[in-house]
Scaffold this motif. Structure first.
Motif, PDB file in Angstrom:
ATOM      1  N   PHE A   7       0.842  -1.186   0.000  1.00 52.13           N
ATOM      2  CA  PHE A   7       0.000   0.000   0.000  1.00 52.13           C
ATOM      3  C   PHE A   7       0.885   1.245   0.000  1.00 52.13           C
ATOM      4  CE2 PHE A   7      -4.123  -1.872   0.738  1.00 52.13           C
ATOM      5  CZ  PHE A   7      -3.762  -3.129   1.217  1.00 52.13           C
ATOM      6  N   ILE A   8       0.452   2.258  -0.797  1.00 49.16           N
ATOM      7  CA  ILE A   8       1.160   3.531  -0.838  1.00 49.16           C
ATOM      8  C   ILE A   8       0.184   4.616  -0.428  1.00 49.16           C
ATOM      9  CG2 ILE A   8       2.362   5.198  -2.292  1.00 49.16           C
ATOM     10  CD1 ILE A   8       3.326   2.899  -3.996  1.00 49.16           C
ATOM     11  N   LEU A   9       0.517   5.403   0.542  1.00 47.20           N
ATOM     12  CA  LEU A   9      -0.357   6.458   1.069  1.00 47.20           C
ATOM     13  C   LEU A   9       0.192   7.810   0.660  1.00 47.20           C
ATOM     14  CD1 LEU A   9      -2.820   7.015   2.896  1.00 47.20           C
ATOM     15  CD2 LEU A   9      -1.227   7.194   4.815  1.00 47.20           C
ATOM     16  N   LEU A  10      -0.641   8.626   0.023  1.00 42.77           N
ATOM     17  CA  LEU A  10      -0.233   9.947  -0.425  1.00 42.77           C
ATOM     18  C   LEU A  10      -0.759  10.990   0.540  1.00 42.77           C
ATOM     19  CD1 LEU A  10       0.982  11.829  -2.554  1.00 42.77           C
ATOM     20  CD2 LEU A  10      -1.218  11.814  -3.721  1.00 42.77           C
ATOM     21  N   ILE A  11       0.118  11.768   1.118  1.00 45.02           N
ATOM     22  CA  ILE A  11      -0.272  12.839   2.041  1.00 45.02           C
ATOM     23  C   ILE A  11       0.206  14.162   1.463  1.00 45.02           C
ATOM     24  CG2 ILE A  11       0.043  13.787   4.353  1.00 45.02           C
ATOM     25  CD1 ILE A  11      -1.589  11.275   4.337  1.00 45.02           C
ATOM     26  N   ILE A  12      -0.688  15.134   1.384  1.00 48.00           N
ATOM     27  CA  ILE A  12      -0.339  16.459   0.903  1.00 48.00           C
ATOM     28  C   ILE A  12      -0.245  17.391   2.096  1.00 48.00           C
ATOM     29  CG2 ILE A  12      -1.088  18.387  -0.520  1.00 48.00           C
ATOM     30  CD1 ILE A  12      -2.473  16.404  -2.307  1.00 48.00           C
ATOM     31  N   ILE A  13       0.901  18.004   2.268  1.00 47.19           N
ATOM     32  CA  ILE A  13       1.138  18.861   3.422  1.00 47.19           C
ATOM     33  C   ILE A  13       1.009  20.311   2.999  1.00 47.19           C
ATOM     34  CG2 ILE A  13       2.777  19.496   5.209  1.00 47.19           C
ATOM     35  CD1 ILE A  13       4.074  16.781   4.860  1.00 47.19           C
ATOM     36  N   PRO A  14      -0.023  21.020   3.491  1.00 45.99           N
ATOM     37  CA  PRO A  14      -0.209  22.408   3.092  1.00 45.99           C
ATOM     38  C   PRO A  14       0.758  23.325   3.815  1.00 45.99           C
ATOM     39  CG  PRO A  14      -1.855  21.800   4.706  1.00 45.99           C
ATOM     40  CD  PRO A  14      -1.046  20.561   4.440  1.00 45.99           C
ATOM     41  N   THR A 200      -6.450  31.496  -6.591  1.00 47.47           N
ATOM     42  CA  THR A 200      -6.102  30.112  -6.931  1.00 47.47           C
ATOM     43  C   THR A 200      -5.061  30.150  -8.029  1.00 47.47           C
ATOM     44  OG1 THR A 200      -8.357  29.379  -6.453  1.00 47.47           O
ATOM     45  CG2 THR A 200      -6.977  27.870  -7.714  1.00 47.47           C
ATOM     46  N   TYR A 201      -4.064  29.286  -7.933  1.00 52.30           N
ATOM     47  CA  TYR A 201      -3.006  29.238  -8.953  1.00 52.30           C
ATOM     48  C   TYR A 201      -2.442  27.832  -8.978  1.00 52.30           C
ATOM     49  CZ  TYR A 201       1.531  30.065 -11.196  1.00 52.30           C
ATOM     50  OH  TYR A 201       2.623  30.004 -12.023  1.00 52.30           O
ATOM     51  N   SER A 202      -2.719  27.098 -10.058  1.00 55.67           N
ATOM     52  CA  SER A 202      -2.301  25.699 -10.086  1.00 55.67           C
ATOM     53  C   SER A 202      -2.231  25.194 -11.517  1.00 55.67           C
ATOM     54  CB  SER A 202      -3.284  24.830  -9.287  1.00 55.67           C
ATOM     55  OG  SER A 202      -2.969  23.460  -9.385  1.00 55.67           O
ATOM     56  N   TYR A 229     -16.956  21.703 -11.200  1.00 53.59           N
ATOM     57  CA  TYR A 229     -16.032  22.500 -12.005  1.00 53.59           C
ATOM     58  C   TYR A 229     -15.802  21.776 -13.330  1.00 53.59           C
ATOM     59  CZ  TYR A 229     -14.932  25.572  -8.101  1.00 53.59           C
ATOM     60  OH  TYR A 229     -15.012  26.486  -7.081  1.00 53.59           O
ATOM     61  N   TRP A 230     -15.602  22.547 -14.389  1.00 59.94           N
ATOM     62  CA  TRP A 230     -15.360  21.963 -15.704  1.00 59.94           C
ATOM     63  C   TRP A 230     -14.035  22.462 -16.262  1.00 59.94           C
ATOM     64  CZ3 TRP A 230     -14.822  25.412 -19.739  1.00 59.94           C
ATOM     65  CH2 TRP A 230     -15.330  26.702 -19.536  1.00 59.94           C
ATOM     66  N   LEU A 231     -13.487  21.683 -17.163  1.00 59.88           N
ATOM     67  CA  LEU A 231     -12.195  22.014 -17.793  1.00 59.88           C
ATOM     68  C   LEU A 231     -12.229  21.546 -19.239  1.00 59.88           C
ATOM     69  CD1 LEU A 231      -9.088  22.743 -17.717  1.00 59.88           C
ATOM     70  CD2 LEU A 231      -8.719  20.365 -17.054  1.00 59.88           C
ATOM     71  N   VAL A 232     -11.760  22.423 -20.138  1.00 60.67           N
ATOM     72  CA  VAL A 232     -11.572  22.056 -21.544  1.00 60.67           C
ATOM     73  C   VAL A 232     -10.170  22.478 -21.947  1.00 60.67           C
ATOM     74  CG1 VAL A 232     -12.263  22.486 -23.932  1.00 60.67           C
ATOM     75  CG2 VAL A 232     -14.010  22.247 -22.167  1.00 60.67           C
ATOM     76  N   VAL A 233      -9.407  21.556 -22.515  1.00 57.68           N
ATOM     77  CA  VAL A 233      -8.082  21.883 -23.051  1.00 57.68           C
ATOM     78  C   VAL A 233      -8.110  21.716 -24.561  1.00 57.68           C
ATOM     79  CG1 VAL A 233      -6.826  21.295 -20.956  1.00 57.68           C
ATOM     80  CG2 VAL A 233      -7.247  19.528 -22.660  1.00 57.68           C
ATOM     81  N   LEU A 250     -13.773  21.736  -6.134  1.00 61.62           N
ATOM     82  CA  LEU A 250     -12.478  22.335  -6.467  1.00 61.62           C
ATOM     83  C   LEU A 250     -11.336  21.467  -5.966  1.00 61.62           C
ATOM     84  CD1 LEU A 250     -10.841  24.662  -7.646  1.00 61.62           C
ATOM     85  CD2 LEU A 250     -11.069  25.859  -5.457  1.00 61.62           C
ATOM     86  N   SER A 251     -11.498  20.847  -4.796  1.00 61.69           N
ATOM     87  CA  SER A 251     -10.444  19.991  -4.252  1.00 61.69           C
ATOM     88  C   SER A 251     -10.176  18.803  -5.175  1.00 61.69           C
ATOM     89  CB  SER A 251     -10.815  19.503  -2.851  1.00 61.69           C
ATOM     90  OG  SER A 251     -10.934  20.570  -1.951  1.00 61.69           O
ATOM     91  N   THR A 252     -11.240  18.157  -5.653  1.00 64.78           N
ATOM     92  CA  THR A 252     -11.044  17.030  -6.556  1.00 64.78           C
ATOM     93  C   THR A 252     -10.461  17.494  -7.884  1.00 64.78           C
ATOM     94  OG1 THR A 252     -13.342  17.207  -7.331  1.00 64.78           O
ATOM     95  CG2 THR A 252     -12.885  15.682  -5.504  1.00 64.78           C
ATOM     96  N   PHE A 253     -10.778  18.726  -8.285  1.00 63.59           N
ATOM     97  CA  PHE A 253     -10.188  19.299  -9.496  1.00 63.59           C
ATOM     98  C   PHE A 253      -8.679  19.428  -9.329  1.00 63.59           C
ATOM     99  CE2 PHE A 253      -8.782  22.178 -12.586  1.00 63.59           C
ATOM    100  CZ  PHE A 253      -9.764  22.446 -13.524  1.00 63.59           C
ATOM    101  N   LEU A 254      -8.255  20.052  -8.235  1.00 67.23           N
ATOM    102  CA  LEU A 254      -6.827  20.304  -8.033  1.00 67.23           C
ATOM    103  C   LEU A 254      -6.049  19.018  -7.833  1.00 67.23           C
ATOM    104  CD1 LEU A 254      -7.058  23.430  -5.688  1.00 67.23           C
ATOM    105  CD2 LEU A 254      -6.653  23.382  -8.157  1.00 67.23           C
ATOM    106  N   LEU A 255      -6.704  17.988  -7.248  1.00 68.46           N
ATOM    107  CA  LEU A 255      -6.029  16.713  -6.994  1.00 68.46           C
ATOM    108  C   LEU A 255      -6.294  15.685  -8.089  1.00 68.46           C
ATOM    109  CD1 LEU A 255      -6.737  16.360  -3.160  1.00 68.46           C
ATOM    110  CD2 LEU A 255      -4.618  17.108  -4.250  1.00 68.46           C
ATOM    111  N   ASN A 256      -7.108  16.069  -9.093  1.00 63.94           N
ATOM    112  CA  ASN A 256      -7.458  15.171 -10.206  1.00 63.94           C
ATOM    113  C   ASN A 256      -8.071  13.866  -9.697  1.00 63.94           C
ATOM    114  OD1 ASN A 256      -7.669  14.441 -12.947  1.00 63.94           O
ATOM    115  ND2 ASN A 256      -5.797  13.215 -12.801  1.00 63.94           N
TER     116      ASN A 256
END
Length: 460
Positions: A7-14, A200-202, A229-233, A250-256
């Motif tokens: 198992f690999i656990l991803l932690i994002i530290i703000p 926001t900047y990401s 949120y929507w995105l078109v490239v 927005l959180s799921t957007f930034l974390l994909n």
């Protein structure tokens, strides 16, 4: 949990934000106030899992089966030899020889039994040891899962407070107020006096691969879709796109996390392909410039159907009247779709208006129709982007790599134009390919050289 699962656990530290002043400058130092993630525990779990894989292999598990099979064969042979011995005369030499052979086979059988007992004890010990290791791994992973450094709500509130203090610091140092803009005359917002941020900047999940695109929220969402949120490239030559990606927050957007793709067309470029980066989402429909035409496309996200309405036949498209500045042209930006409190507008230019900006209201029926239209004296090639607030069109221009300026406004209620606005937008990248206002949160949504950015509009 099986021994070969790692198992690999991803932690994002703000980061924590701190405000300080150095001379006449306001800075924001980023410091990590949270304890470090215990990666040594995760490394230990991975090492234990690999050890289990090496210890419990199919070859080793076959060892006991081989011993049992060998023991069965020896016992069968012993039975046969005993039958022969019973038929022989024990007083003769052959009987003595047969007895010796039987003694040797009994000794070999005893040897196999000893090995089988030793192997059984070893595997019992291995089973107990492996069970203990798996239990330790399970406990460790549960502890790691509880190691939550995100604390999203708490940290977001702290960050907003620090950012507000930093903006107040900058206001005090600047000591000059921006000139007032045209009064919108409705919405109760007052005059637009400042653009704060970025908030926001990401980068998107595509990193820097696609510099042209658009993003934001549905200005008039269906119940339950308020946070989507929507995105078109534009992934084909920075010109065409054929699908919309949506995220639940927005959180799921930034974390994909959990993106949902909806396709308009099977390939690019083809009928109904998105052309250019200027598009908006309104009432579950995407509005954009139809492929290689002077028409508005309306794509229904639910039915996946496309309806169109044509602009005047002398409307520029395919980079005839794009956004531009002296050093750069933003290709295929002939039509700019914007949203504000009353709905959707399309900004374009026509030859009959000498390449100057024309504003048309898009009535969002099915199919859409064009509503009231206004002609301005603003030449489109002198503009880098537009947006609308409360019926007032604002236009931006390129000052330098760090600053975009809102310099122009047109009030559709009074038909008054102004060219003397000096409201600056701080850029994080050199170019802004998409800009739109969301009346629900009073934010400007920008797509800037593959980065997604938001700014806050400040009204007097």
């Amino acid at each position: 949990m099986s021994p070969n699962q790692i198992f690999i656990l991803l932690i994002i530290i703000p980061p924590a934000f701190f405000q300080s002043a150095r001379g006449k400058d306001c800075v924001c130092d980023l410091k990590n106030s949270e304890p470090a993630f215990p990666d040594h525990k995760l490394t230990k779990v991975e090492a234990t899992a690999k050890q289990c894989i090496r210890t419990i292999t199919s070859e080793k598990m076959m060892e006991m089966d081989i011993l049992v099979l060998g023991l069965q064969q020896r016992i069968t042979q012993l039975d046969e030899n005993m039958a022969k011995l019973e038929n022989e005369d024990n007083s003769k030499l052959y009987g003595a020889v047969s007895m010796r052979i039987i003694d040797l086979e009994i000794a070999e059988i005893q040897n196999l039994l000893d090995k089988l007992n030793a192997t059984t004890k070893g595997y019992n010990h291995l089973s107990i040891q492996t069970a203990d290791q798996l239990e330790d791994m399970k406990d460790t992973m549960e502890d790691l899962e509880k190691f939550d450094n995100m604390q999203v709500v708490k940290k977001d509130r702290e960050n907003q407070r620090y950012k507000k203090q930093l903006e107040e610091c900058k206001d005090e140092l600047e000591a000059t107020l921006p000139p007032p803009t045209v009064l919108p005359g409705r919405c109760g917002l007052g005059r637009l006096v400042k653009v704060a941020g970025p908030r926001t900047y990401s980068l998107t999940v595509y990193s820097t691969s696609y510099t042209y695109g658009a993003w934001g929220r549905d200005v008039n969402p269906a119940p339950g879709d308020e946070n989507k949120y929507w995105l078109v490239v534009l992934y084909t030559s920075n010109v065409y796109g054929n699908f919309i990606r949506q995220y639940s927050t927005l959180s799921t957007f930034l974390l994909n996390i959990g993106p949902i793709d909806t396709y308009i067309a099977g390939s690019n470029p083809t009928t109904n392909t998105i052309q250019g980066p200027n598009m908006v989402m309104y009432a579950n429909a995407l509005y954009y410039n139809c492929y290689n035409s002077y028409s508005v496309c309306q794509f229904n996200m639910t039915t996946k159907s496309v309806n169109t309405v044509a602009l005047p036949s002398d409307t520029g498209y395919s980079s005839k009247f794009p956004f531009a500045h002296l050093g750069h042209t933003y290709g295929y930006t002939d039509m700019d779709f914007v949203t504000e409190e009353s709905g959707v507008y399309v900004i374009y230019a026509t030859t009959s208006n000498f390449g100057n900006v024309v504003i048309s209201k898009v009535e969002t029926s099915t199919p859409p129709v064009l509503g009231q239209t206004w002609s301005t004296s603003l030449h489109k090639r002198t503009v880098t982007n537009t947006f609308m607030v409360c019926g007032v069109l604002y236009a931006t221009r390129y000052l330098d790599k760090e600053t975009e300026e809102i310099f122009y406004s047109y009030d559709t209620k009074t038909n008054k134009e102004r060219y003397d606005l000096r409201i600056h937008i701080k850029k994080m990248q050199a170019n802004i390919q998409f800009l739109n206002y969301d009346p629900r949160d009073h934010l400007l949504y920008a797509y800037s050289d593959a980065y997604i950015v938001t700014y806050e509009l400040v009204f007097q």
